[in-house]
Design an enzyme around this catalytic site. Structure first.
Site, PDB file in Angstrom:
ATOM      1  N   ASP B 341       0.847  -1.186   0.000  1.00  0.00           N
ATOM      2  CA  ASP B 341       0.000   0.000   0.000  1.00  0.00           C
ATOM      3  C   ASP B 341       0.879   1.230   0.000  1.00  0.00           C
ATOM      4  O   ASP B 341       2.050   1.147   0.321  1.00  0.00           O
ATOM      5  CB  ASP B 341      -0.818   0.029   1.291  1.00  0.00           C
ATOM      6  N   ASP B 680      -5.013  -3.198   4.730  1.00  0.00           N
ATOM      7  CA  ASP B 680      -5.602  -2.830   6.005  1.00  0.00           C
ATOM      8  C   ASP B 680      -7.121  -2.955   6.000  1.00  0.00           C
ATOM      9  O   ASP B 680      -7.715  -3.157   7.036  1.00  0.00           O
ATOM     10  CB  ASP B 680      -5.168  -1.424   6.423  1.00  0.00           C
ATOM     11  N   ASP B 684      -9.387  -6.076   1.598  1.00  0.00           N
ATOM     12  CA  ASP B 684      -8.057  -6.595   1.291  1.00  0.00           C
ATOM     13  C   ASP B 684      -7.903  -8.050   1.691  1.00  0.00           C
ATOM     14  O   ASP B 684      -6.977  -8.720   1.270  1.00  0.00           O
ATOM     15  CB  ASP B 684      -6.988  -5.783   2.030  1.00  0.00           C
TER      16      ASP B 684
END
Lengths: 279, 986
Positions: B341, B680, B684
């Site tokens: 990310d 997070d 996901d």
């Protein structure tokens, strides 16, 4: 991880074939000829070097050794006792008085063993003073005579059958040779019967004496022609038709520095054997 | 899978369950199991009688005697908690401790030793029975074997217990929280403290803390897949829609996940009485398969592995990586692709001011340092004006009582950009609070997405006593309001030249991925005197012909450790792919700043711009970097995606949805990569599960993502992943070294027996001495290699390919068995021949002596000097040789241990800092001396005291091992990829 991909037998075989010889890459057992050559050369050099190093260290070690006397003698402080002839299995003599072939082997062994003790063989040996250690300073070491006559009835001179044909078998008892061993006192070999009392036991020389003049021993290389002192044990079995079985135990006696008792070593200064005589 | 649970649980009830147990001759085990399952589901069904979903809210309130707006009182909640117990599932019956202990004591290799011990004592018993005075060897041997087994059993039990305790504590470090309402107050409590009748609020990303009957819901969807197998999220509302409690929409189930929306509900069951609790026994049977390393190490010393893994897990926890299962550590080591990310992981998840543009010049703000001093200084009047606007036209404020903290660290209220401006002005200009006190705000229009600007009017309390209108917002919006501009404190009327300069500045700053704000002001005429009622709804003041002052741009800066970490990844052969929901420009800018796109690589667009050719004509091999937009990704075939992943070394995916993350992960795995993925959000979790290593964020991560992950980053920092990779590689290396060390001594253990048979020499090494090596002296040194620190190249080599680079490969075997082991064996034989020769048996006379030597009744065996030996006397020599052979192995194992410390580096580079290893060397030496010299060992183990000189026989060979391996490693270092490396680098 890829367990689900089941291979067919043919695929397996093909893979193996490819492993053994792969024509596209020229690989044999997963390596090309050059690769095989290199790896074999490497191991040849490697092991060659290792062998050379081993030989070198061995050579250095052997240089430090004395040809006449071993470096350490602390592992044999006290001699063992052993009988002759040695039966094939255990120390059990089995023979039949009436059947000469049953003891022919023993007689042959005895004769061969006593060959160096004959008069002709001993004529170059020294006659040493009795009853004392025969210490020598070298450089030439002489051996003392051991007259075969000392063994009397068991010398094979009067009775070529060593008593076996008469039910009175002779067995030689000898003390192991140890370089530099000096027995104290008056060493003798004392033999007793373990279970029987009707049978007689006689030891030659008289009382199983071992003369101190045969000590010390100076080793195979220096002490050429050395004759080990012998003690013969003659067991007189009661003349009966029944099968006879006696157990004899011989011990070194009369010398404080020769041990005859050890928990582990049943042959340290003593020996036990069994005689079974058939009619 | 749809309705899978229903099929399993309900369908059998419709049939007659009694028909199923067919009484065949041999009821198979499977059938029995099925019967049990059916019984369980039957019970479940019986207890499933639940009517809470049918009740009205009033009935519900009375049933649980709870107020549906204020919840329980604390007192009442405590009472219920005491009555019902904590809200947790009773853990499935774990193996009792004593069973685990017995497993260690009687499992596998121990069993073999026990058999040996029993056989020995049986032999001793037989000897007692048949002989008056048996040798006590067998008795002692059986006692020693038993003691060894018990000691190693205790040790491995202790290790296992320790490691499982550590793992347990890791689990407790991420506690589940629930938001409950008690006495009208919202409060976060631990899930196990939730009680029946509690009012619970849930939101997207939460795990449902108990069975809930909803009383209000807003767009709430839950994922019941863990319960029913339905993969689609189910919407939830307050209406009673179905008789079956599993089907109705107003019930949420314990341990399922809320995917989106919010809801409030009453707890109707907790702990074991929840639906999940009742079927827990059915699901707990699910066991995960073995990870590749688990399967591989099964053959090798498990104990050492457990030690290695536990150590590493502990070390990683100290570096903010929580590992949820031990083997994940190793998988992490073989990671070849990390999909990360951006926000929060690569960046700091806050805004700071990066650039300013005024007086037609771009100024850079120092962002690199800790920002403790002034970050910007300028004497231009324009800067004073700009700073005033930024400080005054700003709704952010410092939270109270933080005067002692450095400005950059103070907490603020307000959004990220405004806070950034606030801190920047406070630091570089003057106290904002004072500024605001001197220029009180009299009116304001807050920022909204249609206006795209924020305006405030301030009264100047200095001599001028006038009002000033200040405005900030999107640059183009601001420019529209302006007719003049400020240059070095002078107002000039707006011209095209400035407009162009402005456009360029906007593009330049935007291209850096920064958020740009424009600032302008207007001095209101003195007609607007103090106390003028400004009306912001019906504007009663001029708001045009403003004076443009400048631009300030902000950025979410990368974490300071990230560029270095990315660089390490690159040298470690790990591809870092950025996957973000952000704009491509921002994403690319951050990627460039952290090094995911390195300085001299270009995207196809950049190549095209440089060469002035259309993008389609760019040679694909020139463009190593690529920024893929989520909308493009949507239309790609999997082959096209593979091509992108294969042909570009530096990839950024922007504007991607979490679902696309899964596609990216699958793409990488198709290419054979071991993929680590950070995530997070709730969405996901499929990607986290699909990845070889799912990494959840400890701070920003949702409960769901933490559950799906294999590892949790407590500080959300990308650099921690790299630490994890390093640890994972280290553990693999150290296991290899440990195995190398342990395997090597097998050769000097086996060859004596071979030569005993082939050359007919007295046995140079006996069973007891072999056991002494394997269970005694080799143990601690082998474990100590787990404590070895990393070699310098650990992050410079390519990730291992799990299919090709096995833990134990043919090179390791060749080294251990073919080379080092052989030297050791030769050393052992040398010692053996030395002792034999020094006692009177020269090497040549030993060959073929075996039959005589072993004859118990041959008590006048002659040696090379004419001496005669009894059986027992020569056996003592033989056992002395065996003791010396054993000591020699210990001494050559010193060298082996030291060379096993490194695989590539020289020991001189690596150093001898491993204290455990030094302890190991001392320990094995003392143990060897103890075994040799302790009185009574001759009886117990038939080991005899050695002369001091015999200890030195091994030394030349120890030196040889050391020198040989140092040369080998030198060649490996000097000729990378050379023959030596290909054949001997294990």
């Amino acid at each position: 991880m890829t367990k689900n991909e089941k291979k067919s037998l043919n695929q397996c075989l093909a893979e193996w074939k490819l492993f053994i010889y792969n024509p596209t890459t020229g690989e044999f057992l997963g390596r090309t000829a050059k690769s095989w050559g290199l790896i074999l050369l490497f191991y040849l050099v490697f092991y060659g070097f290792l062998a050379a190093l081993f030989s070198f260290t061995m050579w250095v070690m052997l240089q430090t050794l004395n040809d006449e006397v071993p470096k350490y003698r602390d592992q044999i402080p006290s001699p063992g006792l052993m009988v002759f002839p040695k039966p094939v299995t255990a120390l059990e003599y089995t023979f039949s008085v009436s059947d000469p072939t049953s003891y022919a082997g023993y007689i042959a062994d005895l004769k061969k063993f006593l060959k160096p003790y004959t008069l002709e063989e001993q004529k170059n040996l020294t006659t040493c003073p009795d009853g004392a250690l025969f210490e020598q300073k070298g450089p030439v070491y002489v051996a003392c005579q051991f007259p075969l006559l000392l063994l009397q009835a068991c010398s094979g001179m009067s009775d070529p059958d060593f008593g076996y044909s008469k039910g009175k078998p002779c067995i030689l008892v000898k003390m192991n040779r140890i370089i530099g061993l000096k027995p104290e006192g008056v060493p003798r070999i004392d033999c007793v019967l373990k279970n029987e009392d009707q049978t007689n036991i006689t030891t030659y020389p008289h009382n199983g004496m071992i003369d101190l003049k045969y000590f010390p021993y100076y080793g195979k290389k220096l002490h050429v022609g050395y004759l080990q002192p012998l003690v013969a044990v003659q067991v007189t079995l009661a003349p009966s038709s029944a099968e006879k079985e006696v157990t004899v135990e011989c011990k070194i006696d009369g010398s404080p520095n020769l041990k005859s008792q050890d928990d582990r070593d049943k042959f340290l200064g003593r020996v036990m054997f069994k005689i079974t005589a058939h009619a | 899978m749809e309705l899978g649970w229903k099929k399993r649980a309900v369908a059998p009830m419709e049939q007659n369950p009694r028909q199923i147990p067919i009484k065949g001759p041999k009821p198979s085990k499977k059938k029995m199991k099925r019967q049990k399952k059916e019984r369980d589901t039957e019970e479940l069904k019986k207890e499933m009688v639940m009517d809470d979903h049918k009740l009205t809210l009033e009935e519900l309130s009375t049933k649980y005697s709870v107020n549906l707006t204020t919840g329980h009182s604390h007192q009442r909640a405590k009472e219920i908690l005491i009555r019902d117990g904590p809200n947790t599932l009773t853990p499935p019956p774990t193996t009792p401790e004593w069973v685990k202990f017995c497993k260690q004591l009687f499992g596998g290799f121990s069993l073999l030793l026990w058999t040996g011990a029993i056989l020995c004592s049986v032999t001793y018993g037989i000897q007692i029975y048949f002989r008056e005075e048996p040798a006590k060897d067998n008795l002692y041997l059986s006692i020693v074997l038993a003691v060894v087994v018990v000691i190693t059993g205790c040790f491995s039990y202790y290790q296992e217990a320790k490691s499982s305790k550590i793992m347990e504590s890791f689990k407790n470090m991420v506690p589940q929280q629930a938001l409950v309402i008690r006495e009208g107050e919202k409060m976060q409590i631990n899930v196990q403290d939730v009680v029946l009748g509690d009012l619970v609020e849930i939101k997207g990303g939460d795990r449902i803390p108990a069975d809930l009957r909803l009383i209000s819901a807003r767009g709430c969807k839950v994922d019941n897949s863990s319960l029913t197998g339905e993969s689609e999220p189910q919407s939830r509302c307050t209406d009673f829609t179905h008789e079956n409690p599993l089907e109705t929409r107003n019930i949420c189930f314990f341990s399922t996940n809320c995917v989106e929306g919010t809801a409030r509900g009453v707890v109707i069951a907790t702990g074991d009485s929840t639906v999940m609790g009742r079927i827990a026994s059915l699901t707990s049977g699910l066991e995960s398969g073995q990870t590749p390393i688990a399967a591989e190490i099964e053959h090798f010393i498990r104990l050492i592995t457990v030690v290695c893994l536990t150590l590493t897990a502990k070390r990683m926890a100290r570096k903010n990586c929580l590992v949820k299962n031990l083997e994940a550590v190793e998988t992490l080591g073989s990671t070849s692709v990390i999909c990360s990310d951006k926000t929060g992981t690569l960046t700091q998840n806050r805004m700071i001011v990066a650039h300013m543009w005024f007086d037609e010049t771009t100024y850079e703000v120092d962002t690199s340092k800790e920002q403790t001093g002034k970050t910007f200084a300028n004497n231009s009047d324009t800067w004073f004006t700009l700073a005033q606007i930024a400080g005054l036209c700003n709704r952010a404020d410092f939270k109270p009582h933080q005067e002692t903290l450095p400005i950059a660290k103070r907490a603020t209220t307000g959004d990220a950009s405004e806070s950034a401006l606030l801190k920047f002005i406070e630091q570089s200009f003057s106290s904002v609070t004072e500024m605001r006190k001197k220029n009180p705000k009299v009116a304001e229009i807050p920022f909204n997405s249609t206006n795209k600007y924020q305006m405030s009017i301030h009264f100047r309390e200095d001599s001028s006593q006038t009002h000033v209108l200040m405005m900030k917002g999107a640059p183009e919006r601001i420019l529209e309001f302006c007719s003049t501009f400020l240059l070095h404190g002078q107002e000039y009327s707006m011209d095209d030249e400035l407009k162009e300069a402005f456009q360029n500045a906007c593009l330049e700053l935007g291209g850096l991925g920064e958020r740009v704000l424009g600032f302008c002001f207007l001095n209101l005429p003195s007609s607007f005197s103090k106390g003028f009622p400004f009306n912001t709804d019906e504007i009663n003041f001029p708001m045009d012909n403003l004076c443009f002052v400048g631009l300030i741009s902000m950025i979410d800066p990368p974490r300071t450790t990230v560029p270095e970490a990315v660089n390490m990844c690159r040298s470690a052969g790990i591809k870092v792919i950025m996957v973000t929901g952000d704009h491509p420009i921002t994403a690319k800018a951050i990627a460039q700043r952290v090094g995911i796109i390195s300085e001299n690589t270009e995207t196809a667009e950049e190549v095209a711009a440089r060469l002035r050719i259309p993008v389609s004509k760019v040679n694909p091999s020139d463009a190593k970097a690529i920024v893929v937009h989520g909308s493009e990704l949507k239309d790609l075939h999997s082959e096209q995606l593979d091509q992108i992943l294969r042909n570009h070394t530096e990839i950024v995916f922007a504007r991607t949805s979490p679902q696309q993350k899964l596609i990216i992960v699958e793409g990488c795995q198709r290419l054979g990569a071991i993929v680590a993925v950070t995530g997070d959000g709730v969405n996901d979790s499929p990607a986290l599960k699909k990845a070889d290593i799912g990494i959840a964020m400890g701070i920003s991560g949702s409960d769901v993502s933490k559950q799906a992950a294999d590892m949790i980053l407590l500080d959300d920092n990308f650099a921690s992943i790299v630490t994890g990779v390093e640890e994972g590689r280290l553990i693999f290396d150290n296991l290899k070294k440990s195995i190398m060390y342990t395997l090597t001594s097998n050769i000097p253990e086996i060859t004596p027996f071979l030569l005993f048979i082939v050359l007919g020499i007295p046995l140079p090494l006996g069973t007891i001495t072999i056991l002494c090596i394997d269970l005694g002296t080799d143990m601690v040194p082998a474990i100590s290699l787990a404590y070895e620190s990393a070699e310098s190249d650990i992050m410079k080599r390519r990730p291992r390919n799990p299919k090709m680079d096995k833990l134990v490969n043919h090179r390791l075997i060749a080294m251990a068995y073919g080379q080092i082991g052989m030297i050791q064996a030769v050393a052992g034989f040398f010692t053996y021949f030395v002792i034999m020769a020094e006692n009177g048996f020269r090497p040549m006379d030993l060959l073929g002596i075996r039959l005589y030597w072993e004859d118990k009744f041959l008590n006048d065996l002659e040696d090379s000097y004419g001496q005669q030996w009894t059986y027992e006397q020569r056996k003592v020599v033989e056992f002395t040789c065996q003791t010396a052979f054993f000591v020699t192995i210990v001494l050559v194992q010193w060298a082996d241990l030291i060379v096993s410390k490194t695989r590539r580096n020289s020991v001189f580079q690596q150093g001898m800092r491993n204290k455990i290893l030094i302890f190991g060397i001392l320990e094995e030496t003392f143990l060897a001396a103890f075994l040799s010299y302790t009185p009574g060992m001759d009886v117990a183990l038939r080991m005899y005291p050695l002369k001091i000189s015999w200890w030195f026989c091994a030394i030349p060979y120890s030196i040889l091992i050391f020198v040989y391996d140092e040369i080998r490693k030198l060649l490996i270092r000097q000729r990378p990829g050379g023959w030596v490396e290909r054949e001997t680098y294990y």
